[in-house]
Design a protein around this motif. Structure first.
Motif, PDB file in Angstrom:
ATOM      1  N   LEU A 165       0.823  -1.223   0.000  1.00 40.28           N
ATOM      2  CA  LEU A 165       0.000   0.000   0.000  1.00 40.28           C
ATOM      3  C   LEU A 165       0.856   1.272   0.000  1.00 40.28           C
ATOM      4  N   ILE A 166       2.101   1.153   0.448  1.00 35.31           N
ATOM      5  CA  ILE A 166       2.975   2.325   0.591  1.00 35.31           C
ATOM      6  C   ILE A 166       3.031   3.144  -0.717  1.00 35.31           C
ATOM      7  N   HIS A 167       2.954   2.457  -1.857  1.00 32.65           N
ATOM      8  CA  HIS A 167       2.988   3.180  -3.135  1.00 32.65           C
ATOM      9  C   HIS A 167       1.707   3.997  -3.336  1.00 32.65           C
ATOM     10  N   GLU A 168       0.548   3.427  -2.942  1.00 36.43           N
ATOM     11  CA  GLU A 168      -0.702   4.198  -3.018  1.00 36.43           C
ATOM     12  C   GLU A 168      -0.632   5.374  -2.033  1.00 36.43           C
ATOM     13  N   ILE A 169      -0.117   5.085  -0.824  1.00 40.68           N
ATOM     14  CA  ILE A 169      -0.038   6.146   0.190  1.00 40.68           C
ATOM     15  C   ILE A 169       0.713   7.339  -0.383  1.00 40.68           C
ATOM     16  N   ASP A 170       1.826   7.087  -1.061  1.00 39.38           N
ATOM     17  CA  ASP A 170       2.582   8.224  -1.600  1.00 39.38           C
ATOM     18  C   ASP A 170       1.867   8.863  -2.781  1.00 39.38           C
ATOM     19  N   VAL A 171       1.457   8.054  -3.741  1.00 36.99           N
ATOM     20  CA  VAL A 171       1.000   8.664  -4.989  1.00 36.99           C
ATOM     21  C   VAL A 171      -0.351   9.380  -4.812  1.00 36.99           C
ATOM     22  N   LEU A 172      -1.183   8.911  -3.882  1.00 38.62           N
ATOM     23  CA  LEU A 172      -2.537   9.473  -3.796  1.00 38.62           C
ATOM     24  C   LEU A 172      -2.552  10.877  -3.197  1.00 38.62           C
ATOM     25  N   HIS A 173      -1.732  11.125  -2.180  1.00 38.15           N
ATOM     26  CA  HIS A 173      -1.787  12.491  -1.611  1.00 38.15           C
ATOM     27  C   HIS A 173      -1.191  13.505  -2.593  1.00 38.15           C
ATOM     28  N   TRP A 174      -0.234  13.011  -3.400  1.00 39.13           N
ATOM     29  CA  TRP A 174       0.344  13.857  -4.465  1.00 39.13           C
ATOM     30  C   TRP A 174      -0.718  14.112  -5.545  1.00 39.13           C
ATOM     31  N   LEU A 175      -1.457  13.057  -5.893  1.00 35.79           N
ATOM     32  CA  LEU A 175      -2.462  13.131  -6.965  1.00 35.79           C
ATOM     33  C   LEU A 175      -3.552  14.141  -6.630  1.00 35.79           C
ATOM     34  N   ILE A 176      -4.038  14.103  -5.419  1.00 34.19           N
ATOM     35  CA  ILE A 176      -5.187  14.949  -5.075  1.00 34.19           C
ATOM     36  C   ILE A 176      -4.776  16.176  -4.260  1.00 34.19           C
ATOM     37  N   SER A 177      -3.469  16.387  -4.114  1.00 36.04           N
ATOM     38  CA  SER A 177      -2.931  17.555  -3.391  1.00 36.04           C
ATOM     39  C   SER A 177      -3.633  17.763  -2.050  1.00 36.04           C
ATOM     40  N   ASP A 178      -3.625  16.754  -1.234  1.00 35.52           N
ATOM     41  CA  ASP A 178      -4.288  16.840   0.074  1.00 35.52           C
ATOM     42  C   ASP A 178      -3.491  15.997   1.067  1.00 35.52           C
ATOM     43  N   ASP A 179      -3.773  16.185   2.346  1.00 38.12           N
ATOM     44  CA  ASP A 179      -3.079  15.396   3.378  1.00 38.12           C
ATOM     45  C   ASP A 179      -4.047  14.418   4.032  1.00 38.12           C
ATOM     46  N   TYR A 180      -3.511  13.304   4.499  1.00 37.07           N
ATOM     47  CA  TYR A 180      -4.366  12.312   5.157  1.00 37.07           C
ATOM     48  C   TYR A 180      -4.724  12.772   6.570  1.00 37.07           C
ATOM     49  N   LYS A 181      -5.963  12.421   6.959  1.00 34.13           N
ATOM     50  CA  LYS A 181      -6.422  12.763   8.310  1.00 34.13           C
ATOM     51  C   LYS A 181      -6.597  11.490   9.155  1.00 34.13           C
ATOM     52  N   SER A 182      -7.232  10.485   8.564  1.00 34.51           N
ATOM     53  CA  SER A 182      -7.460   9.253   9.336  1.00 34.51           C
ATOM     54  C   SER A 182      -7.465   8.041   8.413  1.00 34.51           C
ATOM     55  N   VAL A 183      -7.286   6.874   9.013  1.00 32.55           N
ATOM     56  CA  VAL A 183      -7.279   5.619   8.235  1.00 32.55           C
ATOM     57  C   VAL A 183      -8.018   4.533   9.003  1.00 32.55           C
ATOM     58  N   GLN A 184      -8.529   3.594   8.265  1.00 30.42           N
ATOM     59  CA  GLN A 184      -9.226   2.458   8.874  1.00 30.42           C
ATOM     60  C   GLN A 184      -8.980   1.238   7.983  1.00 30.42           C
ATOM     61  N   VAL A 185      -8.897   0.061   8.583  1.00 29.09           N
ATOM     62  CA  VAL A 185      -8.656  -1.151   7.787  1.00 29.09           C
ATOM     63  C   VAL A 185      -9.786  -2.149   8.038  1.00 29.09           C
ATOM     64  N   ILE A 186     -10.336  -2.659   6.941  1.00 26.90           N
ATOM     65  CA  ILE A 186     -11.408  -3.654   7.040  1.00 26.90           C
ATOM     66  C   ILE A 186     -10.907  -4.940   6.383  1.00 26.90           C
ATOM     67  N   TYR A 187     -11.182  -6.074   7.017  1.00 27.65           N
ATOM     68  CA  TYR A 187     -10.787  -7.351   6.431  1.00 27.65           C
ATOM     69  C   TYR A 187     -12.007  -8.052   5.849  1.00 27.65           C
ATOM     70  N   PRO A 188     -12.090  -8.147   4.526  1.00 26.13           N
ATOM     71  CA  PRO A 188     -13.183  -8.929   3.940  1.00 26.13           C
ATOM     72  C   PRO A 188     -12.952 -10.427   4.195  1.00 26.13           C
ATOM     73  N   LYS A 189     -13.807 -11.250   3.659  1.00 26.61           N
ATOM     74  CA  LYS A 189     -13.638 -12.703   3.771  1.00 26.61           C
ATOM     75  C   LYS A 189     -12.232 -13.093   3.283  1.00 26.61           C
ATOM     76  N   LYS A 190     -11.554 -13.940   4.040  1.00 28.70           N
ATOM     77  CA  LYS A 190     -10.164 -14.288   3.701  1.00 28.70           C
ATOM     78  C   LYS A 190     -10.100 -15.186   2.454  1.00 28.70           C
ATOM     79  N   ALA A 191      -9.129 -14.853   1.578  1.00 26.98           N
ATOM     80  CA  ALA A 191      -8.938 -15.671   0.374  1.00 26.98           C
ATOM     81  C   ALA A 191      -8.393 -17.039   0.781  1.00 26.98           C
TER      82      ALA A 191
END
Ligand code: NAP
Length: 334
Positions: A165-191
């Protein structure tokens, strides 16, 4: 002189201009000697990074060692006053990234670029340009996908954040010119293909300071290929990350296109463009122009919050310090 180092050595030697590999080092000195031989380099092998960065012949350093060694490698390069391109992560902790930023600020000019190559991918560049031109209006939501066909037994639940995810973390805040405020992780049904100790897939919800909600899927046992998707939903329209070019076949009542399997193929051009930009910016402006130490710090703080959210199941805040003025200025080409 591991896997990514050899890719960079090949690029600098065979494809890019303005740079030459003149020195290499590896914890395993024999591995460094092998690389010099294999690629026919006119390069000296140094016993450690300190002696390498202090060599008069060295203008810039590429840090491609394993993650836990990066911080000291980069600090040594800064201390020697050398430009340094560091593969992600800049350091394995936010405090480590902060120490690097402090050392760089103390030095007085930008020396460090972090290897977040997606910012150099032509698809992401086009997507950013469309957003910045206001083609879809204000971004409201982002949906993205990071899928790998499989991972080995050593891949952990946490690595889904710190390595993937680290690549999304970097590219997304650059893409939308904004800073992150909060995060949450959800686990769907396990593969069923995910090994016993790995939670896969994972859904990471990130909210920015302006209220944009990002939904990022990491699924590293998807089997079918390496698949990166990104969709930005704005007030007036939706913009999609272009798919890699591939021929379309119509056969047997089916229309189909290939999907890549190896991650290296997806961002091969971006690796070259980022290194060429590192070299060119230093030559033209005296400073690297790509992702900064502060971007490395943002990625580390956000990844820490995601790991906390993986464990707590709660929404966790992303507590970033205010960006120092040192990292806000635009570099102008002389
Ligand atoms: P790799 O092939 O395992 O290479 C790692 C290198 O680090 C090897 O030369 C290894 O030496 C060396 N090393 C091992 N232990 C060390 C220590 N204690 N101190 C210093 N060096 C040590 O891994 P890689 O795939 O090239 O990855 C290297 C870095 O690049 C990682 O941080 C990774 O996250 C990053 N990377 C980024 C991307 C990207 O998309 N931007 C892609 C790939 C990798 P030995 O071989 O002798 O053990």
């Amino acid at each position: 002189t591991g896997a990514i180092a050899r890719e960079h050595i090949k690029s600098i030697t065979d494809k890019l201009s303005g740079g030459k590999i003149v020195a290499v080092t590896d914890v395993n000195e024999e591995a460094a000697r092998q690389v010099v031989k294999q690629y026919g380099l006119e390069a000296l092998v140094y016993p450690d990074d300190k002696s390498l960065v202090n060599s008069e012949n060295v203008d810039a350093v590429l840090v491609t060692s394993w993650g836990p060694a990066h911080e000291q490698n980069v600090l040594n390069a800064i201390e020697a006053g050398k430009y340094v391109f560091c593969e992600k992560p800049l350091a394995t902790t936010a405090e480590g990234c902060r120490r690097i930023a402090e050392a760089e600020m103390k030095h007085g000019k930008r020396l460090v670029q972090v290897g977040f190559m997606r910012r150099y991918d032509s698809g992401y560049v086009q997507l950013k340009e469309a957003i910045d031109r206001n083609e879809i209006g204000e971004p409201l939501m982002v949906r993205c996908v990071h899928r790998n066909p499989e991972v080995d037994e050593k891949y952990t639940t946490q690595m889904a954040v710190v390595d993937t995810l680290i690549h999304e973390i970097d590219v997304l805040h650059w893409l939308i010119s904004d800073d992150y405020k909060s995060v949450q992780v959800i686990y769907p049904k396990k593969a069923s293909r995910a090994h016993a100790n790995l939670k896969d897939p994972q859904l990471i919800i990130m909210e920015t300071k302006s209220g944009i909600v990002i939904q990022a899927e990491v699924f590293v046992n998807c089997k079918y290929g390496y698949d990166i998707q990104c969709e930005v939903i704005g007030e007036d329209g939706v913009a999609y990350l272009p798919e890699p070019a591939s021929i379309v076949t119509r056969k047997g009542a089916k229309r189909s296109t290939d999907i890549l399997v190896d991650w290296k193929d997806r961002f091969m051009d971006a690796y070259d463009i980022e290194l060429q930009d590192f070299i060119d910016s230093i030559i033209k402006t005296g400073q690297p122009n790509g992702p900064t130490s502060w971007d490395g710090y943002i990625a580390a703080v956000t990844a820490d919050a995601c790991v906390k959210a993986q464990e707590s199941g709660q929404k966790e805040s992303v507590d970033l310090e205010e960006k120092p003025v040192f990292y806000t200025g635009k570099i102008t080409v002389q």
